[in-house]
Motif scaffolding. Structure first.
Motif, short mmCIF file in Angstrom:
data_model
loop_
_atom_site.label_atom_id
_atom_site.label_comp_id
_atom_site.label_asym_id
_atom_site.label_seq_id
_atom_site.Cartn_x
_atom_site.Cartn_y
_atom_site.Cartn_z
N GLY A 21 0.71 -1.30 0.08
CA GLY A 21 0.14 -0.05 -0.18
C GLY A 21 0.82 1.11 0.11
O GLY A 21 0.68 2.32 -0.68
N GLY A 22 1.77 1.15 0.87
CA GLY A 22 2.63 2.45 1.02
C GLY A 22 3.43 2.85 -0.49
O GLY A 22 3.28 4.22 -0.87
N SER A 85 6.41 6.14 4.23
CA SER A 85 5.64 4.88 4.34
C SER A 85 5.84 4.19 5.61
O SER A 85 4.94 3.68 6.15
CB SER A 85 6.09 3.89 3.21
N ALA A 86 7.13 4.39 6.14
CA ALA A 86 7.33 3.63 7.45
C ALA A 86 6.62 4.17 8.46
O ALA A 86 5.95 3.77 9.27
CB ALA A 86 8.97 3.71 7.55
N TRP A 240 9.40 -2.09 0.56
CA TRP A 240 9.07 -1.87 -0.76
C TRP A 240 9.28 -0.56 -1.05
O TRP A 240 10.06 -0.18 -2.07
CB TRP A 240 7.59 -2.23 -1.09
N ALA A 241 9.17 0.43 -0.14
CA ALA A 241 9.36 1.90 -0.61
C ALA A 241 10.70 2.22 -0.65
O ALA A 241 11.23 3.18 -1.36
CB ALA A 241 8.84 2.77 0.68
N PHE A 242 11.62 1.50 0.27
CA PHE A 242 13.00 1.72 0.35
C PHE A 242 13.50 1.32 -1.28
O PHE A 242 14.46 1.85 -1.89
CB PHE A 242 13.76 1.23 1.34
N ILE A 243 13.22 0.12 -1.54
CA ILE A 243 13.86 -0.49 -2.81
C ILE A 243 13.38 0.01 -4.11
O ILE A 243 14.13 0.20 -5.09
CB ILE A 243 13.30 -1.99 -2.85
N GLU A 247 13.01 5.55 -0.74
CA GLU A 247 12.30 6.16 0.54
C GLU A 247 13.22 5.86 1.77
O GLU A 247 13.03 4.76 2.24
CB GLU A 247 10.95 6.31 0.61
N ASN A 248 13.86 6.81 2.40
CA ASN A 248 14.66 6.27 3.47
C ASN A 248 14.08 6.75 4.82
O ASN A 248 14.02 8.08 5.12
CB ASN A 248 16.34 6.80 3.56
#
Length: 280
Positions: A21-22, A85-86, A240-243, A247-248
């Motif tokens: 979702g994020g 997202s996290a 998923w957002a990082f990959i 997004e860090n």
């Protein structure tokens, strides 16, 4: 597979699909309320095909659950757009703590030592999300994510208290309500073709289908097993957002997230052990 193995697989698949979702929300260039409405529209179609003949009982719990669930859906999308997202998923994951607080204050349920301990630890973990800018997150986004966690707690309690309907019907009506609320925002502009495709995927495969899998899995899984499996969602969401979009999350957000997840898992393990021991 045996019915139990199938249930475990369904719960794992549901959690993995939820965890996207994020990332998917970040990829859609549109107003967050409009995104939520379009996602819920397609989710409603998937749920309606599955339920076929939903029953609107007009009960207090179904009504409150529907409204709370709708707010949680919108809040999560808004939070994901306004913060990382996290932060969005981990702060929403505090919902079991709000369930414990509401259960103690509103429903007058008994409070145990592990409830108080986990509540204190979770709030300490939540505090870390508001330190040092949180890796690109915002205070407003973090607060909306907490609102999402609170409304998830209310809808969860409604699922448990609803006697004449079912949890999946509350999710259907909640998604329909989100769509109706979002219509004015959707009419302001139109997303591009890529965003429309992502919205269809989100509605069907990130929101609608996972709930069907999850509800079916509950027939064979214990509450503790379901809780432990669904921890996959907040763990994978920021991955998923990082990959895919680099997004860090900030270091304090990571530490706070670990604290929140550990506290929630600890509380539910101790709670389930106490439940089973008292029923032996």
């Amino acid at each position: 597979m045996s019915p139990r193995q199938k249930a475990i697989a369904e719960a794992i698949i549901a959690s993995i699909l939820w965890s996207t979702g994020g990332l998917l929300i970040k990829l859609v260039d549109w107003n967050p309320v409009a995104i939520s409405g379009a996602r819920s529209f397609f989710a409603s179609l998937a749920l309606l095909l599955y339920i076929k003949k939903p029953k609107f009982t007009k009960s207090k719990t179904q009504t409150i659950g529907t409204i709370a669930y709708a707010i949680s859906l919108i809040s999560f999308v808004v939070a994901t757009k306004w913060t990382t997202s996290a932060n969005a998923i981990l702060l929403q994951f505090t919902s079991p703590i709000f369930v414990a607080i509401i259960g103690a204050t509103v429903l007058k349920e008994k409070v145990y030592w592990f409830d108080i301990t986990s509540i204190i630890v979770v709030f300490l973990g939540m505090g870390l999300f508001f330190i040092d800018g949180m890796g690109g997150g915002s205070t407003a986004g973090n607060l909306v994510a907490i609102l999402a966690g609170f409304t998830v707690a209310i809808s969860t309690l409604s699922f448990k208290l609803e006697k004449d309907g079912s949890a999946i019907e509350i999710t259907l009506f909640g998604n329909i309500l989100v769509f109706l609320i979002s219509i004015p925002f959707m009419l302001q502009s139109m997303p591009d073709l890529r965003s429309i495709i992502i919205l269809v995927i989100m509605g069907v495969f990130q929101l609608g289908v996972p709930y069907i899998f999850y509800v079916n899995s509950m027939k064979e899984l214990s509450a503790l097993e379901a809780i432990l499996i669904t921890v996959i969602e907040p763990l994978l969401n920021p991955v998923w957002a990082f990959i895919f979009i680099q997004e860090n999350p900030g270091i304090y957000a990571v530490i706070g997230g670990i604290i929140v997840i550990c506290a929630i898992v600890f509380r539910n393990i101790v709670s389930m052990k106490k439940f089973y021991s008292s029923h032996e």
